[in-house]
Scaffold this motif. Structure first.
Motif, short mmCIF file in Angstrom:
data_model
loop_
_atom_site.label_atom_id
_atom_site.label_comp_id
_atom_site.label_asym_id
_atom_site.label_seq_id
_atom_site.Cartn_x
_atom_site.Cartn_y
_atom_site.Cartn_z
N LYS A 89 0.93 -1.14 0.04
CA LYS A 89 0.06 0.03 0.03
C LYS A 89 0.74 1.33 -0.07
O LYS A 89 0.55 2.12 -0.82
CB LYS A 89 -1.00 0.06 1.43
CG LYS A 89 -2.17 0.76 1.00
CD LYS A 89 -2.97 0.41 -0.12
CE LYS A 89 -4.44 1.24 -0.02
NZ LYS A 89 -5.31 0.63 -1.11
N LYS A 90 1.83 1.24 0.68
CA LYS A 90 2.86 2.33 0.91
C LYS A 90 3.57 2.69 -0.61
O LYS A 90 3.55 3.66 -0.91
CB LYS A 90 3.95 2.04 1.86
CG LYS A 90 4.76 3.21 2.38
CD LYS A 90 4.19 4.32 2.96
CE LYS A 90 5.25 5.48 3.51
NZ LYS A 90 4.19 6.71 3.89
N ASN A 93 1.02 4.02 -3.35
CA ASN A 93 0.70 5.30 -3.06
C ASN A 93 1.79 6.26 -3.59
O ASN A 93 1.68 7.46 -3.77
CB ASN A 93 0.24 5.67 -1.77
CG ASN A 93 -1.18 4.92 -1.32
OD1 ASN A 93 -1.94 4.54 -2.17
ND2 ASN A 93 -1.23 4.48 -0.14
N SER A 94 2.86 5.74 -3.32
CA SER A 94 4.19 6.50 -3.62
C SER A 94 4.45 6.55 -5.10
O SER A 94 5.02 7.63 -5.68
CB SER A 94 5.37 6.32 -2.82
OG SER A 94 5.10 6.13 -1.57
#
Length: 481
Positions: A89-90, A93-94
């Motif tokens: 998820k990190k 999103n990046s």
């Protein structure tokens, strides 16, 4: 203060002397914590709990045993899967790139089984993490990879740097990923006997039957029937996970739905009667006695209340001979064969079936024939079922015993001139109830129906035991006779 404390501990023998130095050195694993706000003890000393004292025991040796550390491998694998989901998820999103599809891998079949289950079946620790993983990964696939092809296990097994730089599994991934059909080759068997499942406790709750399916919410019987069928399918799929029913409703499911809905309606409308029939209790004691006296009700193999009657010798179907008892029967007017007599002989040849033809497409003669056919159908389906109701004799008072002294009722004679006779034989029907008897009279032997027989009361007890179904017959005569 600190020096005084250390001197005291040296005198108590809590420190070990180090002899390799020219002046005294002592070894005491500790560190001091100074507390300015304390009014009693400003200095606290924290020691190594594994260091032994003069008693040859350490602090750890005299402590109570606490809870064991977390060493459950499947739970640790689940936590690793959660870390991977959070990392995904990190990264997503990046990145500024558009990722079309992502896959998740785990080498634990137990974790695979947990992720494929409904979280409410799992215990809290596993349940909370499965829920978070599902929220992070959404509908993306979790796939299994065995330990030999898992690049993540290389580091955890202690692979040296020199070997890691030339390891193709680490840099290129598993070899099967280079095949276009790798996704179709995923065939991993997940055991149903998984750990951390909640105990299978069945809580039985007694509820009113009308709460299951509210009949008033449906405008047509077809919708009610199909809804009942889907409810029964849901119950079946919950109880039997091996043989799940899917797809369109079958004829058997719709038939079962009608039976269950009829049973619910009967239990709601005739609770006392239904309970009496199920438990083989005489229905004379139930509250709905007056409603069913003339119907000769019984319980069939599907536990449905059906109506008995006098149509056993007919060629009608079982459902027509013994219709299901419902609380609100249709208010049909009684019809007789005289209604459909149209002035032509009954031996006339059969006509074409016009029941399903639109009346506007028929000539006058065929329209009359269509009306007659409709009438025949309604008479056979509506009027014949009314014959089940016993209007006059609603209770069975018992058969007439052999040898009973009786009077033979004559329609064209006053009661004082009825012949005297004695019962010598009775003829029971298929239902076990006798309705015809042979009578010996002064002029010979005759045969009469029970409706023409009036037993003579010889005593109070005998009158009670031998009273026939025609005990309601009165002996009132006209004043002229």
């Amino acid at each position: 203060m600190y020096s005084d404390f250390m001197r005291e501990y040296r005198e108590l023998g809590h420190m070990s002397l180090i002899k390799k130095y020219s002046w005294p050195h002592y070894f005491l694993p500790h560190h001091g914590v100074f507390r300015e706000d304390s009014t009693t003890t400003k200095l606290r000393v924290v020691f190594d709990a594994s260091c032994v004292t003069t008693t040859n025991k350490s602090l750890n040796d005299i402590q109570y045993t606490g809870a064991s550390l977390q060493n459950d491998i499947p739970k640790l694998e689940l936590c690793a899967a959660l870390i991977g989901a959070r990392l995904y998820k990190k990264i997503i999103n990046s990145l500024r790139l558009q990722i079309n599809c992502s896959y998740f891998w785990t080498d634990s079949t137990i974790v695979m089984g947990w992720l494929r289950m409904s979280p409410h079946l799992l215990k809290p620790f596993v349940q909370n993490r499965v829920i978070e993983i599902n929220e992070l990964t959404g509908d993306l696939l979790w796939l299994h990879i065995d330990g030999n092809n898992n690049p993540a296990d290389l580091v955890s097994r202690g692979l040296y740097i020199d070997a890691l730089k030339d390891n193709r599994l680490w840099w290129d991934g598993p070899s099967f990923l280079h095949c276009n059909e790798w996704l179709n080759k995923q065939n991993v068997s997940i055991s149903n006997d998984l750990p951390e499942l909640k105990n299978k406790t069945i809580n039985t709750v007694c509820i009113n039957s009308e709460i299951i399916i509210d009949f008033t919410r449906f405008s047509t019987f077809n919708k009610l029937k199909r809804t009942g069928a889907y409810v029964l399918r849901f119950i079946h799929n919950i109880r039997s996970k091996q043989q799940r029913k899917t797809g369109s409703l079958t004829a058997d499911e719709l038939t079962s739905s009608v039976q269950v809905l009829s049973r619910i309606a009967q239990m709601h409308s005739f609770p006392s009667l239904y309970n009496s029939l199920v438990n083989a209790i005489p229905i004379k004691s139930c509250k709905e006695m007056n409603k069913v006296l003339g119907l000769n009700v019984f319980l069939d193999n599907n536990k449905l209340i059906r109506v008995g009657g006098r149509l056993n010798n007919s060629n009608f179907t079982y459902n027509k001979i013994h219709p299901i008892l419902l609380c609100n029967p249709a208010d049909y007017s009684p019809l007789t064969p005289a209604h459909f007599l149209i002035g032509r002989p009954l031996t006339a040849p059969a006509c074409h079936d016009f029941t399903n033809t639109q009346s506007s497409q028929l000539i006058r003669y065929n329209r009359v024939e269509q009306m007659r056919q409709h009438f025949w159908r309604r008479w056979s389906t509506e009027y014949v079922t009314q014959l089940q109701n016993r209007i006059k004799w609603k209770e069975n008072k018992g058969d007439i015993k052999l040898g009973t002294l009786i009077l033979v009722k004559e329609d064209n004679q006053p009661p004082l001139k009825w012949r005297l006779g004695r019962i010598i034989r009775v003829y029971p029907g298929k239902d076990g109830i006798s309705r015809v008897a042979d009578i010996r009279t002064a002029t010979g032997q005759i045969q009469r129906a029970f409706t023409k027989i009036c037993p003579l009361p010889l005593s109070t007890d005998e009158n009670k035991s031998s009273a026939p179904t025609t005990s309601s017959t009165t002996y009132t005569t006209n004043s002229d006779n």
